[in-house]
Design a protein around this motif. Structure first.
Motif, short mmCIF file in Angstrom:
data_model
loop_
_atom_site.label_atom_id
_atom_site.label_comp_id
_atom_site.label_asym_id
_atom_site.label_seq_id
_atom_site.Cartn_x
_atom_site.Cartn_y
_atom_site.Cartn_z
N SER A 270 0.82 -1.21 0.00
CA SER A 270 0.00 0.00 0.00
C SER A 270 0.85 1.26 0.00
CB SER A 270 -0.93 0.00 1.21
OG SER A 270 -0.18 0.11 2.41
N LEU A 271 2.09 1.15 0.51
CA LEU A 271 2.99 2.31 0.52
C LEU A 271 3.88 2.39 -0.71
CD1 LEU A 271 4.08 2.32 4.28
CD2 LEU A 271 2.43 3.82 3.16
N GLY A 272 3.70 1.46 -1.65
CA GLY A 272 4.43 1.54 -2.90
C GLY A 272 5.76 0.82 -2.92
N TYR A 273 6.02 -0.07 -1.97
CA TYR A 273 7.26 -0.84 -1.97
C TYR A 273 7.20 -1.90 -3.07
CZ TYR A 273 8.76 1.17 2.49
OH TYR A 273 9.17 2.03 3.47
N SER A 274 8.34 -2.17 -3.69
CA SER A 274 8.39 -3.16 -4.76
C SER A 274 8.29 -4.57 -4.18
CB SER A 274 9.68 -3.02 -5.56
OG SER A 274 10.81 -3.32 -4.75
N THR A 275 8.11 -5.55 -5.07
CA THR A 275 8.00 -6.93 -4.63
C THR A 275 9.29 -7.41 -3.96
OG1 THR A 275 6.46 -7.38 -6.44
CG2 THR A 275 7.49 -9.28 -5.38
N ILE A 276 10.43 -7.02 -4.53
CA ILE A 276 11.71 -7.42 -3.95
C ILE A 276 11.89 -6.80 -2.57
CG2 ILE A 276 14.22 -7.22 -4.21
CD1 ILE A 276 13.87 -7.39 -7.20
N GLU A 277 11.49 -5.55 -2.42
CA GLU A 277 11.63 -4.89 -1.12
C GLU A 277 10.74 -5.55 -0.08
OE1 GLU A 277 12.71 -0.29 -2.34
OE2 GLU A 277 10.62 -0.96 -2.41
N ARG A 278 9.51 -5.89 -0.46
CA ARG A 278 8.61 -6.55 0.49
C ARG A 278 9.11 -7.94 0.85
NH1 ARG A 278 4.76 -5.02 -3.27
NH2 ARG A 278 4.13 -7.20 -3.55
N SER A 279 9.62 -8.66 -0.13
CA SER A 279 10.17 -10.00 0.16
C SER A 279 11.37 -9.91 1.09
CB SER A 279 10.57 -10.69 -1.15
OG SER A 279 9.46 -10.85 -2.00
N SER A 280 12.19 -8.90 0.90
CA SER A 280 13.36 -8.72 1.77
C SER A 280 12.94 -8.39 3.19
CB SER A 280 14.27 -7.62 1.21
OG SER A 280 14.74 -7.94 -0.08
N LEU A 281 11.91 -7.56 3.33
CA LEU A 281 11.43 -7.21 4.66
C LEU A 281 10.94 -8.44 5.42
CD1 LEU A 281 9.45 -3.91 3.92
CD2 LEU A 281 11.57 -4.11 5.23
N VAL A 282 10.19 -9.29 4.71
CA VAL A 282 9.66 -10.49 5.36
C VAL A 282 10.79 -11.48 5.66
CG1 VAL A 282 8.12 -12.46 5.06
CG2 VAL A 282 7.40 -10.20 4.30
N ALA A 283 11.71 -11.66 4.71
CA ALA A 283 12.78 -12.64 4.89
C ALA A 283 13.74 -12.24 6.00
CB ALA A 283 13.54 -12.82 3.57
N LEU A 284 14.01 -10.94 6.12
CA LEU A 284 14.95 -10.47 7.14
C LEU A 284 14.34 -10.41 8.53
CD1 LEU A 284 16.78 -7.62 5.20
CD2 LEU A 284 17.71 -9.84 5.86
N TRP A 285 13.05 -10.67 8.64
CA TRP A 285 12.42 -10.65 9.97
C TRP A 285 13.07 -11.67 10.90
CZ3 TRP A 285 8.87 -7.79 12.58
CH2 TRP A 285 8.31 -8.36 13.73
N SER A 286 13.46 -12.83 10.38
CA SER A 286 14.11 -13.84 11.21
C SER A 286 15.42 -13.32 11.79
CB SER A 286 14.37 -15.11 10.40
OG SER A 286 13.17 -15.72 10.00
N ILE A 287 16.14 -12.51 11.03
CA ILE A 287 17.41 -11.97 11.52
C ILE A 287 17.17 -10.99 12.65
CG2 ILE A 287 19.54 -10.82 10.86
CD1 ILE A 287 19.09 -13.51 9.49
N TRP A 288 16.22 -10.08 12.48
CA TRP A 288 15.94 -9.12 13.55
C TRP A 288 15.38 -9.84 14.77
CZ3 TRP A 288 18.86 -6.68 10.85
CH2 TRP A 288 18.60 -6.20 9.57
N ASN A 289 14.58 -10.85 14.54
CA ASN A 289 14.05 -11.65 15.64
C ASN A 289 15.19 -12.30 16.43
OD1 ASN A 289 12.32 -13.05 17.32
ND2 ASN A 289 11.70 -14.53 15.78
#
Length: 427
Positions: A270-289
């Protein structure tokens, strides 16, 4: 991870989505129960064996648990891409064999050495290296299309990194077998030293004062022991204010954190992030966790030894979590990069702080039962925030022919719907 692969395989195979969803819930319930059983033995044994560094050992174990999602994604992409059946077979066999082979080693050893901190620092360094390596691999995999031979090489190197803690454990075991104090023959043959005032002789008919003093001392110690809340069982712990304070704090911290990961892709679209950016955000969640789980345990031990109470660290992380939600709700360019890191770290920190604080307040004897009961706050909080609050806002604001608001920029009084939902969550 197993849930989504199983659900996808069932739907692709022509299974009714409702039936596949029902089986998915059953698989998730069984898997969560087994995972809690494994965590109970590991966490309680770790706290007992490293009681001076309980936060560090819990942070290491919970941290690797947080990394498991990213590791399993690498397993699927390297070995089972396009073949979810083989992946499910691996997930069914490998954890079972690992548990059967290693469970004799999980026990309370009752020994403490001066090198415990050094070896725990070795485990910590190994965990950080694995997390950094996974982060680089995930970013490269989302930005570039890695060929199969590159995936195999990176996966083999990942296995080597995951095997490094075995070397640290072997070195620690070797060091523990070395005698630290050499006994002297003079100490073995030494006679007891005489008392300063001579030996006490009891007068016939006089009450045994030593027994009275000992019994009264034991009674006082027992009362103090109970008043301090040490070794409380679940029923007694639930009658205390501390239990319910922890429970409510976990509802807010874990529930809002899960609401973030459940909606991060929709918010990004909804904020205009690309597919690659959204996939990176979800994938990197494990690292921040992972960083939250490991860092909170490690830093809270340092603060504890300097005189700072561990619950204070939980207050700091919850306050930072609120600030992270505000950043996500603000909607400025790049807000999800900063907000997801803050929310992920603070969410993960609750999983290492809560068991350690539980052991310090209620004791270790019933620690597993109590902290697993408090952990029920996680699904309760997820239901409250994700379903009753965010789901209600989505349903209320849904537009279009299919009544869907996924990926649409909905506004309500000038605010994006995702921003509105996060303003509700952070309160």
């Amino acid at each position: 991870m197993l849930r989504w692969v199983f659900l996808d395989m069932g739907i692709r195979g022509g299974v009714n989505p409702a039936a596949a969803g029902a089986v998915d819930v059953l698989v998730h319930a069984g898997g969560s129960s087994c995972a809690n059983i494994f965590q109970y033995g590991n966490v309680v044994s770790g706290v007992e064996n490293f009681h001076r560094f309980g936060g560090t050992i819990v942070g290491i174990m919970k941290g690797f648990l947080g990394l498991s999602g990213a590791i399993l994604i690498q397993v699927y992409d390297t070995l089972c891409e396009g073949d979810p059946t083989a992946y499910i077979l691996i997930l069914a066999i490998t954890p079972t064999l690992t548990s059967l082979l290693l469970m004799p080693l999980v026990k309370i050893y009752g020994t403490t050495t001066v090198d415990d901190k050094k070896h725990l620092n070795g485990f910590s360094s190994s965990a950080l290296v694995v997390a950094a390596y996974l982060m680089v691999v995930i970013i490269l995999d989302n930005v570039f299309t890695l060929p199969s031979w590159t995936r195999i090489i990176t996966f083999m190197f990942l296995l080597l990194l995951l095997a490094s803690p075995f070397g640290i454990a072997a070195k620690a075991h070797k060091d523990s077998e070395r005698p630290s104090i050499e006994t002297s023959p003079l100490m073995d043959d030494s006679e007891p030293m005489p008392t300063k005032y001579g030996e006490y002789h009891q007068i016939p008919g006089e009450p045994d004062r030593f027994k009275e003093v000992a019994s009264s001392s034991n009674e006082n110690l027992s009362n103090d022991h109970l008043e301090d809340g040490i070794d409380m069982n679940l029923s007694r712990a639930m009658l205390t204010v501390n239990f319910w304070l922890l429970f409510v704090a976990m509802i807010c911290g874990m529930g809002s954190g899960l609401a973030t990961i459940n909606n991060i892709s929709q918010i990004g679209q909804s904020l205009g992030y690309s597919t690659i950016e959204r996939s990176s955000l979800v994938a990197l969640w494990s690292i921040w966790n992972f960083l939250g789980r490991f860092g909170a345990g490690f830093l809270s031990d340092i603060m504890l030894h300097k005189g700072w109470a561990r619950p204070l660290f939980m207050v700091i992380t919850l306050a930072t979590l609120t600030f992270g939600h505000l950043i996500v709700a603000s909607g400025f360019p790049g807000n999800l990069y900063i907000g997801s890191v803050m929310v992920g770290i603070c969410y993960g920190s609750q999983w290492s702080l809560m068991p350690t604080i539980t052991s310090e307040i209620f004791g270790v004897r019933h620690m597993g039962t109590i902290f697993n009961t408090i952990a029920i706050a996680s699904p309760i909080g997820s239901y409250i925030f994700s379903v009753r609050i965010i789901g209600y806002i989505y349903d209320k604001m849904a537009t279009g022919e299919d009544n869907s608001c996924y990926g649409t920029l909905l506004t309500l009084m000038g605010d994006n719907i995702n921003g509105k939902q996060y303003k509700v969550v952070q309160v």
